[in-house]
Design a protein around this motif. Structure first.
Motif, short mmCIF file in Angstrom:
data_model
loop_
_atom_site.label_atom_id
_atom_site.label_comp_id
_atom_site.label_asym_id
_atom_site.label_seq_id
_atom_site.Cartn_x
_atom_site.Cartn_y
_atom_site.Cartn_z
N THR A 97 0.85 -1.18 0.00
CA THR A 97 0.00 0.00 0.00
C THR A 97 0.89 1.24 0.00
N VAL A 98 0.31 2.36 -0.35
CA VAL A 98 1.04 3.63 -0.36
C VAL A 98 0.45 4.51 0.74
N GLN A 99 1.16 4.64 1.83
CA GLN A 99 0.69 5.48 2.93
C GLN A 99 1.01 6.95 2.68
N GLU A 100 2.18 7.23 2.08
CA GLU A 100 2.60 8.59 1.77
C GLU A 100 3.33 8.58 0.43
N LEU A 101 3.25 9.69 -0.29
CA LEU A 101 3.92 9.80 -1.58
C LEU A 101 5.39 10.19 -1.44
N GLU A 102 5.71 10.98 -0.44
CA GLU A 102 7.04 11.57 -0.32
C GLU A 102 8.18 10.55 -0.30
N PRO A 103 8.02 9.39 0.37
CA PRO A 103 9.13 8.43 0.37
C PRO A 103 9.52 7.92 -1.02
N PHE A 104 8.67 8.13 -2.02
CA PHE A 104 8.95 7.65 -3.37
C PHE A 104 9.51 8.76 -4.27
N ARG A 105 9.72 9.93 -3.71
CA ARG A 105 10.22 11.04 -4.51
C ARG A 105 11.61 10.70 -5.08
N VAL B 125 10.09 3.45 -9.60
CA VAL B 125 9.04 2.66 -8.97
C VAL B 125 8.42 1.70 -9.98
N LEU B 126 8.26 0.45 -9.57
CA LEU B 126 7.55 -0.54 -10.37
C LEU B 126 6.28 -0.94 -9.64
N ILE B 127 5.15 -0.86 -10.33
CA ILE B 127 3.86 -1.24 -9.76
C ILE B 127 3.38 -2.51 -10.45
N SER B 128 3.01 -3.51 -9.67
CA SER B 128 2.46 -4.75 -10.21
C SER B 128 0.98 -4.81 -9.87
N GLY B 129 0.14 -4.82 -10.91
CA GLY B 129 -1.30 -4.86 -10.69
C GLY B 129 -2.03 -4.01 -11.71
N GLY B 130 -3.33 -4.22 -11.83
CA GLY B 130 -4.08 -3.48 -12.84
C GLY B 130 -5.44 -3.01 -12.39
N GLY B 131 -5.70 -3.03 -11.07
CA GLY B 131 -6.97 -2.55 -10.56
C GLY B 131 -6.99 -1.05 -10.41
N ASP B 132 -8.09 -0.53 -9.87
CA ASP B 132 -8.22 0.92 -9.75
C ASP B 132 -7.16 1.53 -8.85
N SER B 133 -6.79 0.83 -7.77
CA SER B 133 -5.77 1.38 -6.87
C SER B 133 -4.40 1.44 -7.54
N LEU C 214 2.01 8.79 -8.22
CA LEU C 214 3.47 8.71 -8.10
C LEU C 214 4.19 9.30 -9.30
N GLU C 215 3.52 9.36 -10.43
CA GLU C 215 4.14 9.93 -11.64
C GLU C 215 4.59 11.36 -11.41
N THR C 216 3.94 12.05 -10.48
CA THR C 216 4.27 13.45 -10.22
C THR C 216 5.48 13.63 -9.30
N VAL C 217 5.90 12.55 -8.60
CA VAL C 217 7.00 12.69 -7.63
C VAL C 217 8.17 11.75 -7.91
N ALA C 218 7.88 10.60 -8.52
CA ALA C 218 8.92 9.60 -8.74
C ALA C 218 9.78 9.96 -9.96
N LYS D 35 -2.17 6.40 -19.26
CA LYS D 35 -1.57 6.02 -20.53
C LYS D 35 -1.03 7.24 -21.29
N ALA D 36 -1.56 8.41 -20.99
CA ALA D 36 -1.11 9.63 -21.66
C ALA D 36 0.07 10.28 -20.95
N SER D 37 0.45 9.75 -19.79
CA SER D 37 1.53 10.35 -18.99
C SER D 37 2.86 9.65 -19.29
N SER D 38 3.84 9.91 -18.44
CA SER D 38 5.15 9.29 -18.60
C SER D 38 5.22 7.89 -18.01
N VAL D 39 4.12 7.41 -17.43
CA VAL D 39 4.09 6.06 -16.87
C VAL D 39 4.33 5.03 -17.98
N VAL D 40 5.27 4.13 -17.76
CA VAL D 40 5.55 3.06 -18.72
C VAL D 40 4.61 1.89 -18.44
#
Length: 346
Positions: A145-153, A157-165, A173-177, A200-205
Motif C-alpha cells: 500500500t502507499v501510505q505517503e507519496l514523499e518516500p517515493f520522490r 518505482v515498479l507497480i504490479s497490478g491493474g486494478g483501480d488502486s 506517483l508519476e508526479t513525484v517519482a 496512458k497519456a503520462s510518462s508512466v511506462v
C-alpha cells in the motif's frame, strides 16, 4: 441478559464510509445509535489508501482519502452516537421480543432493536506477491500500500497490478517519482476510464501482458532489479527499481457472519431495494450489499446508508415518516445551528 444491557434502536456494524454516514443519518432520525468497528479506528478500507485522491463525492473537491475520513468521522459524531472500537461482532441472537443480542469475539454483549451491517468486504488482507522469499523485503522496499507519496520522490518505482488502486497510485506517483512502470497480466485495466486514459497519456511506462517473475538483490536487504515476463511469449525483461509496489487485490473473510443465516455470495449479501436482508430487523449498506440498482461508489454508499436507516426506522415504528426532513427543516439541527452562530432566518 438483556435486562443488564442498554437497549439501542440501531446498532451499526462497521466503521467505514457506510457505517459513519449511517450513524449521522440515524441521529437525524432521532434514534439511539451505536456504531461498532472491529479495528481500533474508524475509516474502513479507506485507511489502506490514505494518500489516494478522491474525486467522485458530490460537492467535495478532490481530496486525500485521509482528509475525507476525518470529515466523515466528524460528521458521524454530530448527534453523539456511542462508538465502540476494537470489537468484532461474531454472533447474533434474536430475542422473543424481536430485539437482538450481539456478541463480540471477546465476549462483549450489545442489545439492539435493529442492526445495520456496513462491514464492506469483511476482514480484508492484501494479496501477497507469490514469489518465494519476497516477504524478506517487506521491511525495506516491497510495499502493498502507499501510505505517503514523499518516500517515493526521485525513485524508480515498479507497480504490479491493474486494478483501480494500481492505476491511481501510478498517476499519483508519476508526479513525484523519477520513473513509474506498471505491469499487468491483462491488456485491460480496472478503474475509472478517465484515470486509465490519464495514466496512458503520462510518462508512466505500461507493460502488458506482463507479470513480476523474479526479484534480485545485491545486498540481500532490498530489491534492486525485477525480472518481468510476458504472459504470451515468455520473453523477459530486467528492470532497475528502487521500490516495488504490489496491488494484486484483497482477500476477504466474513468469518462467523456466514453462519448467521444471511443469503450471501462470495463478496456480498443480496438485499431488497429497501436494503433489507432476509433476516428481520437486519439491514445492510455499502460494499457488503448487492441489489439491482447498486452503485459501487462512495456516493452510492451514502444513499445505501439513508435507505437502510429509513427501513430500520419504519421497522421500529411503522407509523414514522418514511424519510428525515432536510437539514434546513429538521428540529435536530436547530441547536446545532445556534452553536455555529447561524441565525434561524438564514
Amino acid at each position: 441478559m438483556s435486562n443488564q444491557l442498554e437497549l439501542y434502536d440501531v446498532t451499526i456494524i462497521g466503521g467505514g464510509p457506510a457505517g459513519m454516514y449511517t450513524a449521522f443519518y440515524s441521529g437525524m432520525r432521532d434514534l439511539k445509535t451505536k456504531l461498532i468497528e472491529a479495528k481500533d479506528e474508524l475509516g474502513g478500507r479507506m485507511l489502506i489508501y490514505p494518500e489516494k485522491m478522491i474525486w467522485d463525492v458530490g460537492g467535495v473537491p478532490p481530496t486525500r482519502c485521509h482528509n475525507l475520513v476525518g470529515q466523515l468521522k466528524e460528521q458521524a459524531q454530530t448527534f453523539d452516537p456511542t462508538i465502540v472500537l476494537g470489537q468484532q461482532i461474531t454472533n447474533q441472537e434474536r430475542q422473543e421480543d424481536g430485539t437482538y443480542i450481539l456478541t463480540s469475539a471477546t465476549g462483549e454483549k450489545h442489545w439492539t432493536r435493529t442492526v445495520i451491517l456496513a462491514i464492506g468486504y469483511g476482514i480484508l488482507q492484501m494479496a501477497k506477491l507469490e514469489i518465494e522469499g519476497a516477504d524478506r523485503y517487506e521491511i525495506t522496499n516491497l510495499h502493498y500500500t502507499v501510505q505517503e507519496l514523499e518516500p517515493f520522490r526521485g525513485k524508480n518505482v515498479l507497480i504490479s497490478g491493474g486494478g483501480d488502486s494500481a492505476v491511481d497510485w501510478a498517476n499519483e506517483l508519476e508526479t513525484v517519482a523519477a520513473s513509474v512502470t506498471i505491469v499487468h497480466r491483462r491488456d485491460k485495466f480496472g478503474g475509472h476510464e478517465n484515470n486509465i486514459r490519464r495514466m496512458k497519456a503520462s510518462s508512466v511506462v505500461v507493460r502488458v501482458p506482463y507479470v513480476v517473475d523474479q526479484l534480485h538483490s545485491i545486498n540481500g536487504d532490498t530489491i534492486d532489479q525485477v525480472t518481468i515476463s510476458n504472459m504470451e511469449t515468455g520473453a523477459t525483461e530486467l528492470i532497475e527499481v528502487d521500490a516495488l509496489i504490489v496491488n494484486h487485490g484483497l482477500k476477504s473473510d466474513f468469518g462467523p457472519l456466514r453462519d448467521w443465516g444471511l443469503e450471501m455470495g462470495e463478496w456480498w449479501t443480496n438485499v431488497s431495494e429497501k436494503l433489507e436482508t432476509n433476516l428481520p430487523g437486519i439491514f445492510g449498506a455499502g460494499d457488503f450489499v448487492d441489489y439491482k440498482s447498486k452503485v459501487r461508489l462512495i456516493a452510492g454508499t451514502f444513499t445505501d446508508a439513508v435507505l437502510a436507516l429509513n427501513s430500520a426506522k419504519l421497522f421500529i415504528d411503522p407509523t414514522a415518516e418514511k424519510v428525515a426532513y432536510v437539514s434546513s427543516h429538521n428540529d435536530r439541527f436547530k441547536e446545532k445551528n445556534k452553536a455555529l452562530g447561524v441565525s434561524e432566518d438564514h
